[in-house]
Design a protein around this motif. Structure first.
Motif, short mmCIF file in Angstrom:
data_model
loop_
_atom_site.label_atom_id
_atom_site.label_comp_id
_atom_site.label_asym_id
_atom_site.label_seq_id
_atom_site.Cartn_x
_atom_site.Cartn_y
_atom_site.Cartn_z
N THR A 237 3.14 6.84 5.70
CA THR A 237 2.28 5.98 6.44
C THR A 237 1.33 5.10 5.54
N THR A 238 1.12 3.97 5.94
CA THR A 238 0.33 3.15 5.34
C THR A 238 -0.80 2.72 6.19
N GLU A 239 -1.57 2.05 5.37
CA GLU A 239 -3.16 1.30 6.10
C GLU A 239 -3.52 0.37 5.06
N ARG A 240 -3.89 -0.87 5.68
CA ARG A 240 -4.30 -1.84 4.65
C ARG A 240 -5.78 -1.67 4.18
N MET A 241 -6.08 -1.59 3.17
CA MET A 241 -7.22 -1.30 2.52
C MET A 241 -8.23 -2.67 2.42
N ASN A 242 -9.28 -2.22 1.86
CA ASN A 242 -10.34 -3.18 1.78
C ASN A 242 -10.45 -3.80 0.38
N HIS A 243 -9.59 -4.90 0.01
CA HIS A 243 -9.65 -5.26 -1.33
C HIS A 243 -9.04 -6.73 -1.38
N PRO A 244 -9.49 -7.36 -2.61
CA PRO A 244 -9.43 -8.96 -2.30
C PRO A 244 -8.09 -9.30 -2.22
N VAL A 245 -6.94 -8.55 -2.79
CA VAL A 245 -5.47 -8.87 -2.38
C VAL A 245 -4.86 -7.97 -1.27
N GLU A 246 -3.77 -8.32 -0.78
CA GLU A 246 -3.18 -7.45 0.28
C GLU A 246 -2.93 -6.05 -0.57
N THR A 247 -3.56 -5.12 -0.06
CA THR A 247 -3.46 -3.71 -0.62
C THR A 247 -3.25 -2.61 0.37
N PHE A 248 -2.43 -1.77 0.15
CA PHE A 248 -2.14 -0.49 1.10
C PHE A 248 -2.37 0.83 0.43
N GLY A 249 -3.14 1.63 1.27
CA GLY A 249 -3.13 3.05 1.07
C GLY A 249 -2.10 3.92 1.55
N PHE A 250 -1.70 4.86 0.96
CA PHE A 250 -0.41 5.76 1.52
C PHE A 250 -0.89 6.95 1.75
N ARG A 251 -0.28 7.63 2.88
CA ARG A 251 -0.47 9.02 3.41
C ARG A 251 1.22 9.56 3.12
N VAL A 252 1.39 10.57 2.37
CA VAL A 252 2.51 11.08 2.35
C VAL A 252 2.85 12.50 2.73
N GLU A 253 3.79 12.85 3.77
CA GLU A 253 3.88 13.99 4.32
C GLU A 253 5.09 14.62 3.93
N HIS A 254 5.14 15.83 3.67
CA HIS A 254 6.61 16.62 3.58
C HIS A 254 6.23 18.09 3.83
N ALA A 255 7.03 18.67 4.69
CA ALA A 255 7.15 20.37 4.80
C ALA A 255 5.96 20.84 5.24
N GLY A 256 4.81 20.00 5.81
CA GLY A 256 3.64 20.42 6.37
C GLY A 256 2.36 20.23 5.33
N TRP A 257 2.71 19.56 3.96
CA TRP A 257 1.57 19.42 2.96
C TRP A 257 1.53 17.91 3.24
N THR A 258 0.25 17.28 3.13
CA THR A 258 -0.22 15.88 2.93
C THR A 258 -0.91 15.30 1.99
#
Length: 253
Positions: free
Chosen positions: A133-154
């Protein structure tokens, strides 16, 4: 189902430090290897933890050099491997990723596409065994943070960002938050660029993150001071990223 494993390849902010390359993280599960970011010097260290052509997919948070420049070296390796060119692998990134790689390598778009299948990042997508899952972050260029999930660990990764509620949403209830802490507390820090360690702690607390790992650590700042500042606003398990650190389920909450 095999658990997910996170290896911190590079955690230096803005430029490589004496003990770490710039941003790069390796996620592994079920034999699948996903790399997030590939900054200055990352490809060399990555080979200590994964076979050169054993990478299955790459995600790029944004196109600043300290997060993507070693993609050029990786393209060269895949293009000129002694046994012949390697097949293209997926590279997920923001707008302009293919053009950025082409400029770094000095090749045309068709040649880049022969080794890298550049795909857009979407809000939620399946990449191998991972739910990303991604969210747009607050940075001068287009930047995405990531959320990575697998088998109940995130795991959540802030990428580069100034203060933003999007990071709190992204990291809501995660086991581990890799959060940038580029600045020390200083009233002269520019806004909407990076977080202080104290602000990283604030975001982790608001998100209810099980563990906070400070990353994107600029070499000229003292890590002990950054940890002390983060501890003022976050009371859970706290550490500073180091190259080669491996995190697995059970290391968070």
């Amino acid at each position: 189902m095999a658990p997910m494993q996170l290896t911190e390849i590079g955690c230096s902010g803005s430029y490589p430090g004496p003990d770490s390359p710039a941003s790069c993280y390796l996620l592994e599960a079920e034999g699948f290897r996903l790399v997030i970011d590939m900054g200055n010097g990352a490809l060399g260290v990555l080979q200590r933890h994964a076979e050169l052509f054993g990478i299955d997919a790459i995600c790029v948070s944004h196109l600043h050099a300290d997060h993507c420049i070693d993609l050029s070296s990786y393209w060269v390796a895949r293009q000129y491997a002694p046994e012949g060119p390697r097949p293209p692998i997926p590279v997920y990134g923001p707008r302009g990723t293919a053009e950025r790689i082409a400029g770094l390598v000095g090749e045309d778009m068709a040649r880049i596409a022969s080794r890298f299948e550049v795909r857009p990042l979407t809000q939620t997508q399946e990449i191998g065994p991972f739910r990303v899952t991604t969210e747009r972050m607050n940075h001068p260029v287009e930047t995405f943070g990531f959320r990575v999930e697998h088998a109940g660990w995130t795991v959540a990764y802030s990428a580069d960002t100034g203060q933003t509620d999007a990071l709190v949403r992204l990291a809501d209830g995660v086991d581990v938050l890799l959060c940038e802490a580029s600045f020390q507390n200083n009233e002269n820090n520019p806004p909407d660029l990076h977080l202080t360690a104290r602000q990283a702690g604030e975001h982790a607390t608001r998100a209810g993150a099980g563990r906070l790992v400070l990353t994107h650590l600029v070499p000229w700042y003292d890590r002990d001071r950054l940890l002390a500042e983060a501890a003022e606003t976050y009371c859970g398990p706290l550490s500073a990223a180091t190259t080669g650190l491996v995190l697995r389920p059970g290391a968070g909450r």
